[in-house]
Design a protein around this motif. Structure first.
Motif, PDB file in Angstrom:
ATOM      1  N   SER A   1       0.820  -1.212   0.000  1.00  0.00           N
ATOM      2  CA  SER A   1       0.000   0.000   0.000  1.00  0.00           C
ATOM      3  C   SER A   1       0.852   1.259   0.000  1.00  0.00           C
ATOM      4  CB  SER A   1      -0.932   0.004   1.215  1.00  0.00           C
ATOM      5  OG  SER A   1      -0.170  -0.014   2.411  1.00  0.00           O
ATOM      6  N   GLU A   2       2.110   1.132   0.471  1.00  0.00           N
ATOM      7  CA  GLU A   2       2.981   2.291   0.591  1.00  0.00           C
ATOM      8  C   GLU A   2       4.036   2.389  -0.500  1.00  0.00           C
ATOM      9  OE1 GLU A   2       2.462   4.641   2.819  1.00  0.00           O
ATOM     10  OE2 GLU A   2       0.768   3.536   3.652  1.00  0.00           O
ATOM     11  N   GLY A   3       4.315   1.273  -1.163  1.00  0.00           N
ATOM     12  CA  GLY A   3       5.373   1.350  -2.165  1.00  0.00           C
ATOM     13  C   GLY A   3       5.802  -0.012  -2.683  1.00  0.00           C
ATOM     14  N   ILE A   4       7.117  -0.243  -2.713  1.00  0.00           N
ATOM     15  CA  ILE A   4       7.694  -1.433  -3.322  1.00  0.00           C
ATOM     16  C   ILE A   4       8.640  -2.118  -2.346  1.00  0.00           C
ATOM     17  CG2 ILE A   4       9.220  -2.264  -5.167  1.00  0.00           C
ATOM     18  CD1 ILE A   4       8.198   0.022  -6.915  1.00  0.00           C
ATOM     19  N   VAL A   5       8.492  -3.436  -2.243  1.00  0.00           N
ATOM     20  CA  VAL A   5       9.416  -4.251  -1.446  1.00  0.00           C
ATOM     21  C   VAL A   5      10.357  -4.949  -2.421  1.00  0.00           C
ATOM     22  CG1 VAL A   5       9.657  -6.196   0.138  1.00  0.00           C
ATOM     23  CG2 VAL A   5       7.748  -4.596   0.406  1.00  0.00           C
ATOM     24  N   THR A   6      11.657  -4.813  -2.189  1.00  0.00           N
ATOM     25  CA  THR A   6      12.649  -5.458  -3.042  1.00  0.00           C
ATOM     26  C   THR A   6      13.099  -6.789  -2.443  1.00  0.00           C
ATOM     27  OG1 THR A   6      14.251  -3.957  -1.990  1.00  0.00           O
ATOM     28  CG2 THR A   6      13.513  -3.425  -4.218  1.00  0.00           C
ATOM     29  N   GLY A   7      13.889  -7.518  -3.203  1.00  0.00           N
ATOM     30  CA  GLY A   7      14.278  -8.868  -2.810  1.00  0.00           C
ATOM     31  C   GLY A   7      15.021  -8.952  -1.502  1.00  0.00           C
ATOM     32  N   ASP A   8      15.652  -7.855  -1.095  1.00  0.00           N
ATOM     33  CA  ASP A   8      16.374  -7.845   0.185  1.00  0.00           C
ATOM     34  C   ASP A   8      15.460  -7.606   1.376  1.00  0.00           C
ATOM     35  OD1 ASP A   8      15.730  -5.204  -0.232  1.00  0.00           O
ATOM     36  OD2 ASP A   8      17.794  -4.466  -0.259  1.00  0.00           O
ATOM     37  N   GLY A   9      14.154  -7.501   1.117  1.00  0.00           N
ATOM     38  CA  GLY A   9      13.186  -7.300   2.190  1.00  0.00           C
ATOM     39  C   GLY A   9      12.928  -5.850   2.541  1.00  0.00           C
ATOM     40  N   LYS A  10      13.638  -4.922   1.924  1.00  0.00           N
ATOM     41  CA  LYS A  10      13.469  -3.507   2.221  1.00  0.00           C
ATOM     42  C   LYS A  10      12.235  -2.952   1.522  1.00  0.00           C
ATOM     43  CE  LYS A  10      15.775   0.977   1.846  1.00  0.00           C
ATOM     44  NZ  LYS A  10      16.999   1.703   1.381  1.00  0.00           N
ATOM     45  N   GLU A  11      11.457  -2.153   2.261  1.00  0.00           N
ATOM     46  CA  GLU A  11      10.295  -1.501   1.661  1.00  0.00           C
ATOM     47  C   GLU A  11      10.642  -0.060   1.318  1.00  0.00           C
ATOM     48  OE1 GLU A  11       5.492  -0.794   2.265  1.00  0.00           O
ATOM     49  OE2 GLU A  11       6.701  -1.441   3.976  1.00  0.00           O
ATOM     50  N   HIS A  12      10.413   0.303   0.056  1.00  0.00           N
ATOM     51  CA  HIS A  12      10.653   1.660  -0.420  1.00  0.00           C
ATOM     52  C   HIS A  12       9.298   2.346  -0.552  1.00  0.00           C
ATOM     53  CE1 HIS A  12      14.763   0.413  -1.884  1.00  0.00           C
ATOM     54  NE2 HIS A  12      14.134  -0.763  -1.922  1.00  0.00           N
TER      55      HIS A  12
END
Length: 556
Positions: free
Chosen positions: A372-383
């Protein structure tokens, strides 16, 4: 005096619809971009009953839809325009590489000069077409419920008109603003001071990144493949009007339909000094000419590597951070130079010197999902983002036609026909689909040339064939399977000789899951293509079967 066409629709086939089109119809053109607008006035002058159905509210084709910040033509004017004198005599380009806004203004100018809209129905999307073997006509249905029965069906639906959005997990959950570059809202999107993501670094990605970079609060670019951008060399257009006819003739003599050809002297027969001066000269000019300093660039890995090394010396000094240098201009080329259509840039690399700009390498850290807030990358970080720009490209070349339920002889669809590989004759016709033509589509020079360079000779060939049929009282023409196989063989043989086969992208279908990865366009150059088509017409259209259905309404 204009002769009345031989083809006349019977009263039973005159089906009125809400937009009032009920007169006999010889030719239906689908699409009001360069391809459709070129053929419409020619058919009209010859006396045919012809209409265009256009899904958009106005003319321009892909240029109606592409309104994202920074959108611009990647080919210099006047090469990216119609050759008819009435379309350019009173028109003056303000820039060498016109903006999307100026291109739309140019289309309005063309319409004003030629009065095209009276034969165009807008907001009319063709959803299906079926061959009527009893009448030697097409039954065409639209999303409005309208149905027409033209003798001939011409698809001018373009190469880059169907936006592609990968099946991102959770995209529907994202609560911010997101748009594909190919469907950017006309009113624009406010990005000032906001957290913005751009997914993709193809041509549209490069253009929007360099435009938004100075305005946003923070920019995150998600890159899969570095774009081997070339300098645009933007400026005022200084070409004299009296040279326009010469330039329009010359673009048909240019391998890529531009206003330049490769320097005839080979790299290997040039001295080291000649090589350096040639490379520097082409770089200073800018544009796609940078990729054509020597004739062997597309076939010799050694020469291609030398061109890439030169490119690195020009680009790397513009990027301050060594890590960013390697991401944007890697030591080892991601693919041969020219194996993908590069973007033309002005300030692209400088954007990544800004402290508020990040770059995510999707090869090492792919997008896992949207939230709902953005994009999660493969390293688990939410942008987290306020705005996400999907510069994820197109279902190119075949996408527009394959997404329409077009059924030929025996009920097979075009999508089914091309599912296992492309088969056409001359890149304009398909066996099993009589009286159907297309421009700027599969197995024509499409991906390697500009639309005007391609659709004008194709349009002339189509008009010539239909005129041939009219003069001889013929009602049906169909490409042979043998001609298709021969044409495919030629396309693939040339393709296998080129370095571009080592890359993956929209011009070989590799960007769409499940799509055959192969040459989707004729790679032998525009002059050779035009010559082959002209010879085919001169020899009486070899590779086609003509017939006349005497039960059809044909004026003798």
């Amino acid at each position: 005096m204009i002769k009345k066409p031989r083809f006349e629709e019977s009263e039973s086939l005159r089906m009125p619809h809400p937009n009032g089109i009920s007169e006999p119809l010889d030719i239906l053109i689908v699409g009001a971009g360069f391809g459709g607008l070129y053929q419409l006035p020619i058919f009209r002058k010859l006396g045919y009953k012809v209409k265009i159905f256009e899904a958009a509210p106005d003319i321009g084709g892909t240029w109606y839809w592409n309104r994202y910040p920074g959108v611009r033509v990647d080919s210099p004017a006047p090469s990216y325009s119609f050759s008819a004198e009435e379309t350019w005599k009173d028109w003056n380009w303000t820039e060498k590489y016109p903006s999307g806004e100026e291109i739309r203004a140019y289309f309005r100018h063309v319409e004003e000069k030629l009065g095209l809209k009276k034969d165009i129905t807008f907001n009319m999307r063709v959803v299906s077409a079926e061959w009527d073997r009893g009448e030697d006509r097409w039954i065409v249905n639209t999303d409005t419920g309208a149905a027409v029965h033209p003798r001939f069906l011409v698809f001018a639906t373009g190469a880059l008109t169907v936006p592609y959005i990968p099946a991102f997990k959770g995209l529907d959950k994202y609560g911010g603003v997101y748009h594909h570059t190919g469907r950017w809202p006309e009113e624009g999107v406010d990005v000032r001071g906001k957290r913005v993501a751009v997914v993709g670094t193809g041509s549209s990605g490069v253009q929007i990144i360099q435009e938004l970079g100075p305005e946003v609060g923070h920019l995150t670019v998600f890159q899969r493949t570095p774009n081997l951008c070339l300098p645009m060399g933007q400026g005022k257009l200084e070409t004299r009007k009296e040279l326009y006819p010469v330039l329009y003739r010359y673009r048909l003599q240019s391998f890529f339909g531009f206003l330049h050809n490769s320097y005839p002297k080979a790299y290997k027969s040039s001295t080291p000094e000649e090589r350096i001066l040639r490379l520097e000269e082409h770089w200073a000019k800018g544009g796609f000419e940078v990729n054509a300093p020597f004739p062997e660039t597309g076939i010799s890995q050694e020469v291609n590597d030398a061109l890439y090394e030169f490119w690195l010396t020009k680009v790397r000094p513009r990027i301050r951070d060594p890590k960013m240098q390697e991401l944007l201009a890697p030591t080892v080329a991601p693919h041969p130079v020219g194996a993908k259509r590069p973007a033309l840039e002005q300030t692209y690399f400088e954007v990544f010197n800004q402290g508020n700009v990040d770059l995510v390498d999707l090869n090492k850290n792919p997008i896992a999902e949207f939230t709902s807030e953005g994009i999660v990358t493969g390293d688990g970080k939410e942008h987290e983002f306020d705005v996400i720009v999907l510069a994820t490209g197109w279902d190119s070349v075949t996408g527009a036609m394959a997404n329409i339920d077009i059924r030929g002889v025996g009920g097979q669809t075009v999508a089914e026909k091309w599912k296992g590989g492309l088969y056409t004759n001359l890149g304009m016709t398909v066996s099993g689909f009589p009286n159907m033509f297309f421009v700027y589509g599969p197995q024509a020079p499409t991906a390697f040339v500009n639309a005007p360079s391609c659709v004008e000779p194709q349009g002339d060939w189509i008009v010539g064939m239909i005129e041939h049929m009219r003069k001889n009282g013929l009602t049906k023409v169909e490409a042979t399977t043998e001609a298709e196989q021969k044409w495919r063989g030629m396309v693939m043989t040339i393709y296998d000789m080129l370095l571009m086969k080592k890359s993956k992208g929209w011009w070989n279908g590799a960007n769409i899951p499940g799509k055959p990865v192969e040459a989707s366009s004729f790679p032998g150059g525009l002059p050779k293509y035009v010559q082959i088509c002209a010879e085919n017409a001169d020899k009486g259209y070899d590779g086609f079967i003509f017939s006349s259905n005497r039960d059809c309404s044909v004026i003798g």
